[in-house]
Design a protein around this motif. Structure first.
Motif, PDB file in Angstrom:
ATOM      1  N   VAL A   1       0.839  -1.205   0.000  1.00 37.34           N
ATOM      2  CA  VAL A   1       0.000   0.000   0.000  1.00 37.34           C
ATOM      3  C   VAL A   1       0.876   1.258   0.000  1.00 37.34           C
ATOM      4  CG1 VAL A   1      -1.731   1.312   1.293  1.00 37.34           C
ATOM      5  CG2 VAL A   1      -1.963  -1.171   1.080  1.00 37.34           C
ATOM      6  N   ASP A   2       1.915   1.264   0.833  1.00 38.71           N
ATOM      7  CA  ASP A   2       2.837   2.400   0.857  1.00 38.71           C
ATOM      8  C   ASP A   2       3.469   2.615  -0.522  1.00 38.71           C
ATOM      9  OD1 ASP A   2       2.528   2.951   3.608  1.00 38.71           O
ATOM     10  OD2 ASP A   2       4.109   1.531   4.140  1.00 38.71           O
ATOM     11  N   LEU A   3       3.898   1.529  -1.145  1.00 37.26           N
ATOM     12  CA  LEU A   3       4.519   1.625  -2.460  1.00 37.26           C
ATOM     13  C   LEU A   3       3.544   2.153  -3.510  1.00 37.26           C
ATOM     14  CD1 LEU A   3       6.728  -1.585  -2.503  1.00 37.26           C
ATOM     15  CD2 LEU A   3       7.514   0.789  -2.509  1.00 37.26           C
ATOM     16  N   GLN A   4       2.276   1.734  -3.419  1.00 38.06           N
ATOM     17  CA  GLN A   4       1.274   2.247  -4.357  1.00 38.06           C
ATOM     18  C   GLN A   4       1.060   3.741  -4.146  1.00 38.06           C
ATOM     19  OE1 GLN A   4      -0.215   0.421  -6.915  1.00 38.06           O
ATOM     20  NE2 GLN A   4      -0.772   2.490  -7.564  1.00 38.06           N
ATOM     21  N   ILE A   5       1.000   4.155  -2.891  1.00 40.61           N
ATOM     22  CA  ILE A   5       0.841   5.580  -2.573  1.00 40.61           C
ATOM     23  C   ILE A   5       2.025   6.364  -3.140  1.00 40.61           C
ATOM     24  CG2 ILE A   5       0.897   7.257  -0.680  1.00 40.61           C
ATOM     25  CD1 ILE A   5      -0.800   5.206   0.942  1.00 40.61           C
ATOM     26  N   LEU A   6       3.228   5.866  -2.925  1.00 44.38           N
ATOM     27  CA  LEU A   6       4.423   6.551  -3.433  1.00 44.38           C
ATOM     28  C   LEU A   6       4.428   6.613  -4.958  1.00 44.38           C
ATOM     29  CD1 LEU A   6       7.170   5.164  -1.050  1.00 44.38           C
ATOM     30  CD2 LEU A   6       6.154   7.458  -1.039  1.00 44.38           C
ATOM     31  N   LYS A   7       4.080   5.506  -5.600  1.00 44.93           N
ATOM     32  CA  LYS A   7       4.046   5.489  -7.068  1.00 44.93           C
ATOM     33  C   LYS A   7       3.044   6.510  -7.583  1.00 44.93           C
ATOM     34  CE  LYS A   7       2.879   2.648 -11.063  1.00 44.93           C
ATOM     35  NZ  LYS A   7       2.171   3.768 -11.650  1.00 44.93           N
ATOM     36  N   ASP A   8       1.863   6.526  -7.002  1.00 46.61           N
ATOM     37  CA  ASP A   8       0.831   7.443  -7.479  1.00 46.61           C
ATOM     38  C   ASP A   8       1.205   8.901  -7.221  1.00 46.61           C
ATOM     39  OD1 ASP A   8      -0.735   5.385  -8.471  1.00 46.61           O
ATOM     40  OD2 ASP A   8      -1.879   5.158  -6.618  1.00 46.61           O
ATOM     41  N   LEU A   9       1.765   9.198  -6.063  1.00 44.35           N
ATOM     42  CA  LEU A   9       2.191  10.577  -5.778  1.00 44.35           C
ATOM     43  C   LEU A   9       3.360  10.988  -6.663  1.00 44.35           C
ATOM     44  CD1 LEU A   9       1.932  10.898  -1.900  1.00 44.35           C
ATOM     45  CD2 LEU A   9       0.557  12.078  -3.630  1.00 44.35           C
ATOM     46  N   GLN A  10       4.259  10.041  -6.938  1.00 45.75           N
ATOM     47  CA  GLN A  10       5.390  10.337  -7.806  1.00 45.75           C
ATOM     48  C   GLN A  10       4.907  10.655  -9.218  1.00 45.75           C
ATOM     49  OE1 GLN A  10       9.523   8.395  -7.667  1.00 45.75           O
ATOM     50  NE2 GLN A  10       8.397   7.101  -9.068  1.00 45.75           N
ATOM     51  N   ASP A  11       3.876   9.952  -9.674  1.00 45.51           N
ATOM     52  CA  ASP A  11       3.327  10.190 -11.006  1.00 45.51           C
ATOM     53  C   ASP A  11       2.494  11.459 -11.068  1.00 45.51           C
ATOM     54  OD1 ASP A  11       4.542   7.879 -11.899  1.00 45.51           O
ATOM     55  OD2 ASP A  11       2.717   6.658 -11.783  1.00 45.51           O
ATOM     56  N   ASP A  12       1.798  11.766  -9.968  1.00 47.19           N
ATOM     57  CA  ASP A  12       0.923  12.942  -9.938  1.00 47.19           C
ATOM     58  C   ASP A  12       0.797  13.442  -8.502  1.00 47.19           C
ATOM     59  OD1 ASP A  12      -1.000  14.911 -10.130  1.00 47.19           O
ATOM     60  OD2 ASP A  12      -2.534  13.636 -11.025  1.00 47.19           O
ATOM     61  N   GLY A  13       1.639  14.379  -8.133  1.00 54.36           N
ATOM     62  CA  GLY A  13       1.656  14.909  -6.775  1.00 54.36           C
ATOM     63  C   GLY A  13       0.435  15.731  -6.408  1.00 54.36           C
ATOM     64  N   ARG A  14      -0.440  15.974  -7.372  1.00 55.36           N
ATOM     65  CA  ARG A  14      -1.649  16.763  -7.109  1.00 55.36           C
ATOM     66  C   ARG A  14      -2.876  15.894  -6.836  1.00 55.36           C
ATOM     67  NH1 ARG A  14      -2.079  22.110 -10.622  1.00 55.36           N
ATOM     68  NH2 ARG A  14      -3.963  22.094  -9.373  1.00 55.36           N
TER      69      ARG A  14
ATOM     70  N   ARG B   1      -7.020   4.550  -5.194  1.00 57.64           N
ATOM     71  CA  ARG B   1      -6.016   3.825  -5.976  1.00 57.64           C
ATOM     72  C   ARG B   1      -5.242   2.827  -5.119  1.00 57.64           C
ATOM     73  NH1 ARG B   1      -3.305   7.811 -10.370  1.00 57.64           N
ATOM     74  NH2 ARG B   1      -5.209   8.776 -11.118  1.00 57.64           N
ATOM     75  N   ALA B   2      -5.045   3.154  -3.849  1.00 60.08           N
ATOM     76  CA  ALA B   2      -4.306   2.269  -2.943  1.00 60.08           C
ATOM     77  C   ALA B   2      -5.198   1.192  -2.342  1.00 60.08           C
ATOM     78  CB  ALA B   2      -3.652   3.087  -1.835  1.00 60.08           C
ATOM     79  N   GLY B   3      -6.502   1.322  -2.545  1.00 61.89           N
ATOM     80  CA  GLY B   3      -7.435   0.317  -2.033  1.00 61.89           C
ATOM     81  C   GLY B   3      -7.718   0.453  -0.544  1.00 61.89           C
ATOM     82  N   ILE B   4      -7.608   1.666  -0.010  1.00 65.41           N
ATOM     83  CA  ILE B   4      -7.906   1.915   1.398  1.00 65.41           C
ATOM     84  C   ILE B   4      -8.800   3.151   1.497  1.00 65.41           C
ATOM     85  CG2 ILE B   4      -5.789   0.822   2.240  1.00 65.41           C
ATOM     86  CD1 ILE B   4      -4.560   3.610   2.579  1.00 65.41           C
TER      87      ILE B   4
END
Length: 161
Positions: A8-21, A30-33
């Motif tokens: 879940v942490d990795l998904q959050i990081l990936k999504d924020l890295q792709d779109d910080g907004r 997207r993280a399923g939580i």
């Protein structure tokens, strides 16, 4: 110290890295939580210094910054005092966007961004080559960039688990 991150942490990081907004609600979906634990996780990742900040990815050419130079800098001395003094000086130069202490023929590798040759030449001749302890400067001009990714290859982190 390597942070211990779950899926879940990795998904959050990936999504924020792709779109910080991304909103917290979209990030959570997207993280399923749900949103509250997602916000706590983001705050925890910030507290761990895994997330260091949020930035806009600016188009250099659209803003008139048409020149990118990589400069290899060799100092007269590699004493810790001289290396740190040069790093402190580099932090005063806005045109230098990155500064790396490196192993090899040079001591530092700088990424310099300028509007044009004249502004770069002025920086080179009045600041960089005249800086204390600078012995040699070798430059490489970027003609074209074939790949320019921001962030980190998080797939590699997940593969190491």
């Amino acid at each position: 110290m390597l942070a211990k991150l779950d899926k879940v942490d990795l998904q959050i990081l990936k999504d924020l890295q792709d779109d910080g907004r991304l909103t917290n609600v979209d990030l959570a979906r997207r993280a399923g939580i749900s949103a509250p634990p997602c916000l706590r996780r983001v705050k925890g990742l910030e507290d761990l210094d895994v997330i260091k900040g949020y930035h806009a990815d600016l188009n250099a050419e659209a803003l008139g910054f048409n020149l990118v130079i990589f400069a290899e800098i060799s100092l007269e001395s590699q004493s810790d005092t001289d290396l740190r003094a040069f790093e402190a000086l580099v932090n005063l130069w806005p045109m230098v966007r990155e500064c790396h202490l490196v192993a090899g023929e040079a001591d530092f590798l700088l990424k310099v961004v300028a509007k044009d040759w004249d502004s770069y030449q002025k920086f080179l001749s009045t600041q960089l080559t005249t800086a204390a302890k600078v012995n040699n400067v070798k430059t490489m001009t970027v003609l074209r960039s074939a790949k320019k990714l921001h962030g980190l290859p998080l797939e590699e982190y997940a593969a190491a688990e």
